[in-house]
Design a protein around this motif. Structure first.
Motif, short mmCIF file in Angstrom:
data_model
loop_
_atom_site.label_atom_id
_atom_site.label_comp_id
_atom_site.label_asym_id
_atom_site.label_seq_id
_atom_site.Cartn_x
_atom_site.Cartn_y
_atom_site.Cartn_z
N HIS A 6 0.90 -1.30 -0.67
CA HIS A 6 -0.19 -0.42 -0.35
C HIS A 6 0.80 1.11 0.16
O HIS A 6 0.67 1.87 -0.56
N PHE A 7 1.79 1.42 0.69
CA PHE A 7 3.11 2.57 0.99
C PHE A 7 3.45 2.47 -0.29
O PHE A 7 4.09 3.64 -1.14
N ALA A 8 4.11 1.68 -0.79
CA ALA A 8 4.91 1.43 -1.88
C ALA A 8 3.97 2.21 -4.03
O ALA A 8 4.51 2.52 -4.06
N GLY A 9 3.15 1.46 -3.92
CA GLY A 9 1.34 1.71 -4.75
C GLY A 9 2.13 3.75 -4.43
O GLY A 9 1.78 3.84 -5.50
N ALA A 10 1.62 3.91 -3.25
CA ALA A 10 1.70 5.17 -3.27
C ALA A 10 2.86 6.48 -3.24
O ALA A 10 3.13 7.39 -2.77
N ASN A 11 3.84 5.37 -2.87
CA ASN A 11 5.00 6.31 -3.31
C ASN A 11 5.73 6.51 -2.51
O ASN A 11 6.37 7.85 -2.31
N VAL A 12 5.47 6.53 -0.93
CA VAL A 12 5.80 6.57 0.05
C VAL A 12 6.37 6.12 1.01
O VAL A 12 5.94 4.61 1.08
N ALA A 13 7.08 6.24 1.77
CA ALA A 13 8.11 5.76 2.99
C ALA A 13 7.53 5.04 4.11
O ALA A 13 6.11 5.98 4.07
N PRO A 14 7.13 3.95 4.81
CA PRO A 14 6.63 2.71 5.88
C PRO A 14 6.21 4.79 6.65
O PRO A 14 7.01 4.86 7.29
N LYS A 15 5.05 4.28 6.99
CA LYS A 15 4.25 5.49 8.11
C LYS A 15 4.09 4.35 9.35
O LYS A 15 3.34 3.69 9.69
N ARG A 16 4.39 5.13 10.93
CA ARG A 16 4.16 4.92 12.06
C ARG A 16 2.50 4.39 12.43
O ARG A 16 1.82 3.97 12.57
N PHE A 17 1.91 5.61 11.52
CA PHE A 17 0.02 6.19 12.18
C PHE A 17 -0.11 6.89 10.75
O PHE A 17 0.99 7.51 10.18
N VAL A 18 -0.87 6.22 10.92
CA VAL A 18 -1.82 5.99 9.65
C VAL A 18 -3.60 6.83 9.81
O VAL A 18 -4.21 5.62 11.10
#
Length: 305
Positions: free
Chosen positions: A142-154
């Protein structure tokens, strides 16, 4: 004075001899059917009748979103970490104002929720950082599809329409909020663990003497037997887990914005201990903030169209 109705149908004369005062007659008498033979009076201003002038209720997703238009913010919110409390002093008046310091940590837009696909508009925002080895594979994709680093809080923030949807990957900083505006904050309050009745609900306790043995702080009886159905009624105030619930504080004023250090200073105290995550969004009970440059963008867009 209205004529008195006969007590028995056998006492009635033939129908062709009845005066107009007795017509029309009700088939039955009583509270359920009414004591009068007069026509029922209409109440056009009650409930949701067509004559009341109220809008007709609709049962559709579009109608539900329309009813919530005035409660949905125009912009998305943000996530911040509570760092603690301090105070600001007014150099002119010397007034001391207690405030809470919030830290923005790599807040980015992760994904969108649209009306066509999900039935409502929302923006999914992530904050912090998490090592990829500690993220599940579906969430990592999910994070890779958005091209963002993995987040601790969502977290997800509802918005009114598609104009409030930011681009995926955009960064949100403290400058997203303006000094002097009002926001609503949501955070989990400090958990107290298991607490007794005196601490959790403020019970005064049992007597300290006169034969009381080791039940000074005990709750006592929790319910009657036959009177309440030989059970404890739901919602009874009893010992249990205390705290750790989400608390919403409305109409919190923004005192200061430090975009360079990523700090947002809010008036007063917020729920939760140091290090907790706080959800911030424009206050729904205050006028929406006027964002500088937004009117110019709308005029340029209208001129281009």
């Amino acid at each position: 004075m209205a004529p008195k109705l006969p007590t028995s149908w056998a006492q009635l004369p033939p129908s062709f001899l009845l005066p107009d005062a007795f017509l029309p007659l009700t088939a039955k008498r009583g509270v359920k059917y009414g004591w009068t033979t007069a026509p029922a009076r209409a109440k056009p201003a009650r409930f949701n009748q067509k004559t009341a002038g109220l809008p007709v209720l609709e049962q559709s997703p579009a109608a539900a979103l329309k009813r919530k238009d005035f409660t949905l913010p125009l912009r998305t919110g943000a996530l911040a970490v509570k760092k603690g409390m301090t105070a600001l002093y007014d150099p002119e008046t010397g007034v001391r104002t207690p405030c809470t310091v919030l830290q923005f940590d790599r807040v980015q837009v992760v994904s969108h929720k649209t009306r066509e696909k999900n039935g409502y508009y929302a923006v999914q925002v992530g904050a912090g950082w998490k090592h990829q080895d500690n993220v599940t594979r579906p969430l990592l994709g999910h994070f890779a599809g958005a091209n963002v680093a993995p987040k601790r809080f969502v977290s997800e923030f509802r918005v009114k329409n598609e104009k409030g949807l930011l681009k995926v990957g955009d960064t949100i900083g403290p400058e997203w909020f303006l000094e002097g505006q009002f926001v609503d904050t949501r955070s989990d309050c400090r958990g107290m663990g298991w607490a007794g009745g005196m601490k959790r609900w403020g019970f005064k306790g049992q007597p300290a003497s006169h034969g009381n043995s080791k039940t000074h702080r005990a709750m006592g009886s929790s319910g009657a037997s036959q009177g309440s159905g030989s059970r404890v009624l739901p919602g009874k105030k009893m010992p249990g887990r205390m705290g750790g619930n989400q608390v919403t504080i409305q109409n919190v004023k923004v005192l200061k914005v430090d975009a360079e250090k990523g700090l947002l200073i809010l008036n007063g105290c917020l729920a939760g201990p140091k290090g907790c995550i706080v959800k911030i969004q424009d206050a729904i009970k205050k006028p929406w903030p006027v964002i500088p440059g937004e009117e110019i963008k709308e005029e340029l867009a209208a001129a281009a169209a």
